[in-house]
Enzyme design. Structure first.
Site, mmCIF file in Angstrom:
data_model
loop_
_atom_site.group_PDB
_atom_site.id
_atom_site.type_symbol
_atom_site.label_atom_id
_atom_site.label_comp_id
_atom_site.label_asym_id
_atom_site.label_seq_id
_atom_site.Cartn_x
_atom_site.Cartn_y
_atom_site.Cartn_z
ATOM 1 C CG ASP A 39 -78.948 -14.654 87.200
ATOM 2 O OD1 ASP A 39 -79.898 -13.704 87.647
ATOM 3 O OD2 ASP A 39 -78.446 -15.133 88.090
ATOM 4 C CD GLU A 46 -77.238 -8.341 85.190
ATOM 5 O OE1 GLU A 46 -75.698 -7.722 84.885
ATOM 6 O OE2 GLU A 46 -78.312 -8.375 85.819
#
Length: 317
Positions: free
Chosen positions: A29, A199
């Protein structure tokens, strides 16, 4: 005696190509940003959820040689953190650095967790939680409060895009950047979910167009990928254009949850993302990588070619 003068290519212990992954360790991420003519990456520590209690940072002057800054944010400075410290978003404003994070992986509105914000005077912290509670701590419009990205529009207004579980919301940030405020119609949350969204939202503005990007698929599976849409407004509507980053069975699998940074040249772009090494089936074994990203003449984003070589040195000076 004066220090020796070197041309860049002669600097001792310097690489000229980043390689992928760009630094060692399990990291996911990645939030890639530029502060004061230096590149920064803030990733999730890709460990079992109960061990995700801190975040490191990495800085570079050339995208190739990276310096590690351990535990710039950690449980010692977040009173309500229990597990799953995820997906940073970091900005510089008001003479400070604001670090937005997801925590605790909440599954309902009775649990304590969600999106928090910490502040520091430097990019390496230590960042300290400023609210003593989540900034967004409830599930709204079906969006789990995780994976926030903070975007500054040309008029100076900051917006936050966030959300897991297949839903994405946008909220308007207050001028203090530690609060959210109503939109003109009085609402606090607007859903902007595009087709196939899962997401990891990201927003980029180029030539007056809003490029909204997100991750699709399962985060620990081989088909994790990045898609995008183009709109005339930060609120959409966002019509899915297609995927730009996905697995390459000769390079890596599970390529997703990315961010974009701009180089020194007018249209020089880099995509920073995580992926799984070939043959590795542990979902937490994710590494941070970087490759070039290009636009076509019509403004669409060309598919990203994943590499093992990464990128060449690129200074911001």
């Amino acid at each position: 005696m004066s220090e020796p003068f070197y041309k860049y290519s002669e600097l001792p212990n310097k690489k000229e190509e980043s390689g992928n992954p760009i630094f060692s360790g399990w990291y996911a991420d990645p939030e890639a940003v530029v502060f004061d003519n230096k590149y920064w990456i803030y990733p999730t520590s890709s460990l079992p959820f109960e061990q995700q209690l801190y975040m490191d940072a990495f800085s570079s002057e050339d995208l190739v040689n990276w310096e590690k800054h351990p535990k710039v944010l950690s449980i010692e400075n977040i009173s309500w953190l229990r597990k799953a410290l995820w997906a940073p978003a970091v900005i510089e404003a008001n003479g400070k650095y604001y670090f937005y994070f997801g925590a605790n992986d909440i599954k309902n509105n009775e649990e304590i967790g969600g999106i928090g914000v910490a502040v520091a005077d430097t990019p390496i912290g230590p960042f300290k939680d400023v609210l003593g509670k989540p900034l967004i701590g409830k599930i709204v419009n079906g969006a789990q409060p995780i994976d926030q990205f903070v975007f500054k529009d040309d008029d100076g207004q900051y917006y936050m895009y966030y959300g897991g579980w297949g839903h994405c919301n946008i909220v308007k940030m207050g001028t203090d950047l530690i609060s959210i405020v109503p939109f003109e119609d009085g609402t606090m949350y607007k859903e902007v979910t595009p087709e196939n969204y899962v997401e990891g939202p990201f927003m980029l503005k180029r030539n007056g167009k809003y490029y909204f990007m997100w991750s699709e698929g399962d985060w620990n599976g081989p088909d994790y990928s990045v898609a995008y849409a183009i709109a005339d407004s930060p609120f959409g509507p966002f019509r899915r254009m297609g995927q730009i980053l996905k697995q390459d069975k000769n390079i890596a699998t599970g390529a997703g949850h990315h961010s974009i940074i701009k180089g020194l040249d007018k249209d020089e772009w880099y995509i920073v993302y995580h992926r799984h090494p070939l043959g590795d089936t542990d979902g937490n074994h994710r590494v941070t990588c970087i490759d070039r990203m290009y636009f076509s003449q019509d403004g669409s984003i060309l598919p990203v070619e994943m590499t093992n070589t990464g990128v060449k040195a690129a200074s911001l000076r």
